[in-house]
Design a protein around this motif. Sequence first.
Motif, PDB file in Angstrom:
ATOM      1  N   ILE A 189       0.819  -1.218   0.000  1.00 42.40           N
ATOM      2  CA  ILE A 189       0.000   0.000   0.000  1.00 42.40           C
ATOM      3  C   ILE A 189       0.848   1.261   0.000  1.00 42.40           C
ATOM      4  O   ILE A 189       0.615   2.177  -0.813  1.00 42.40           O
ATOM      5  N   LEU A 190       1.836   1.343   0.884  1.00 43.73           N
ATOM      6  CA  LEU A 190       2.645   2.564   0.925  1.00 43.73           C
ATOM      7  C   LEU A 190       3.465   2.751  -0.351  1.00 43.73           C
ATOM      8  O   LEU A 190       3.484   3.866  -0.904  1.00 43.73           O
ATOM      9  N   PRO A 191       4.163   1.726  -0.864  1.00 41.18           N
ATOM     10  CA  PRO A 191       4.869   1.922  -2.144  1.00 41.18           C
ATOM     11  C   PRO A 191       3.925   2.293  -3.283  1.00 41.18           C
ATOM     12  O   PRO A 191       4.245   3.166  -4.097  1.00 41.18           O
ATOM     13  N   HIS A 211      -2.503  12.127   4.064  1.00 36.72           N
ATOM     14  CA  HIS A 211      -2.927  10.799   4.513  1.00 36.72           C
ATOM     15  C   HIS A 211      -1.754   9.819   4.474  1.00 36.72           C
ATOM     16  O   HIS A 211      -1.537   9.066   5.430  1.00 36.72           O
ATOM     17  N   ILE A 212      -0.987   9.833   3.394  1.00 29.67           N
ATOM     18  CA  ILE A 212       0.155   8.927   3.260  1.00 29.67           C
ATOM     19  C   ILE A 212       1.234   9.281   4.279  1.00 29.67           C
ATOM     20  O   ILE A 212       1.848   8.402   4.890  1.00 29.67           O
ATOM     21  N   ASP A 213       1.461  10.551   4.500  1.00 28.29           N
ATOM     22  CA  ASP A 213       2.434  10.976   5.503  1.00 28.29           C
ATOM     23  C   ASP A 213       2.031  10.453   6.885  1.00 28.29           C
ATOM     24  O   ASP A 213       2.869   9.956   7.647  1.00 28.29           O
ATOM     25  N   ASP A 214       0.743  10.522   7.196  1.00 33.97           N
ATOM     26  CA  ASP A 214       0.265  10.047   8.486  1.00 33.97           C
ATOM     27  C   ASP A 214       0.393   8.521   8.591  1.00 33.97           C
ATOM     28  O   ASP A 214       0.747   7.995   9.651  1.00 33.97           O
ATOM     29  N   LEU A 215       0.100   7.813   7.506  1.00 37.50           N
ATOM     30  CA  LEU A 215       0.227   6.355   7.522  1.00 37.50           C
ATOM     31  C   LEU A 215       1.680   5.937   7.732  1.00 37.50           C
ATOM     32  O   LEU A 215       1.962   4.989   8.478  1.00 37.50           O
ATOM     33  N   GLU A 216       2.602   6.629   7.085  1.00 35.53           N
ATOM     34  CA  GLU A 216       4.015   6.306   7.257  1.00 35.53           C
ATOM     35  C   GLU A 216       4.456   6.584   8.692  1.00 35.53           C
ATOM     36  O   GLU A 216       5.231   5.799   9.272  1.00 35.53           O
ATOM     37  N   SER A 244      -5.039  11.175   9.245  1.00 37.35           N
ATOM     38  CA  SER A 244      -6.082  11.792   8.430  1.00 37.35           C
ATOM     39  C   SER A 244      -6.759  10.721   7.589  1.00 37.35           C
ATOM     40  O   SER A 244      -6.168   9.688   7.272  1.00 37.35           O
ATOM     41  N   ARG A 245      -7.998  10.952   7.228  1.00 40.50           N
ATOM     42  CA  ARG A 245      -8.771   9.956   6.496  1.00 40.50           C
ATOM     43  C   ARG A 245      -8.383   9.900   5.022  1.00 40.50           C
ATOM     44  O   ARG A 245      -7.978  10.900   4.436  1.00 40.50           O
ATOM     45  N   PHE A 246      -8.536   8.730   4.441  1.00 34.51           N
ATOM     46  CA  PHE A 246      -8.332   8.558   3.006  1.00 34.51           C
ATOM     47  C   PHE A 246      -9.360   9.419   2.271  1.00 34.51           C
ATOM     48  O   PHE A 246     -10.562   9.335   2.563  1.00 34.51           O
TER      49      PHE A 246
END
Length: 231
Positions: free
Chosen positions: A170-172, A202-207, A219-221
């Motif tokens: 997902i992240l890549p 959102h991606i920054d928060d997931l990482e 943050s939400r998708f």
Amino acid sequence: MACSRGAASPDAHTQRRLFAASAGYCQNPGCSKELFVDAAGESIHVAEMAHVFAANDGGPRAKPALSKEERGAFENLVMLCANCHTLVDKAPDAFPDKMMLGWKREHANKLQGLFGAVKFFDRAGARQVVEPLLAENHAIFKRYGPHIEAANNPESGAAEQWKRKMLTRILPNSRRMLAILDANRHLLGDNEKATLEQFRQHIDDLEAFHIEGNREDASRFPGDLPKILED
């Protein structure tokens, strides 16, 4: 992935930036080993942050004129697998600073080509590249995401499986989409540009959550992202 060298150790933002720049692969072009590997159903990272110029004055490729902050900066770090990190530090004469910085540039150029981060002349062309990545991420989330019933059972292994899918797919995939969409901002409407920036956060928060263990709410998708570039 962190190292304990005080100010010469990269901060959390730099760590995320390095992970993003590596896209999950060793930045030595002669290696390109995956930095997250599956073992017995678990995701194990073999990523190590190598200093181009040493973190201390007695280390490999030392440059005493640099401050500790400069030694821990993104520009002075390369993401390598454990084997390559050992090689470059034990044989610094064979791996000079220009070579290691060249690896980083070559890796970035390679990823840009692989990611298809080129400018398209029309929305349909860009959509054709983005849509399969959106579809794969959605399929993974639907099957393995934290909302599934098994996620409530700590003995099921579902949480570990979800984290593995997050790190290896997902992240890549998301970083690839960001690269493509950034290269094609000229094709986006104002609302789509706003959606792109929401996706970036959102991606920054997931990482931050999955790589650093930051427990702040992510943050939400953005709900409009699956429709981006559609006509």
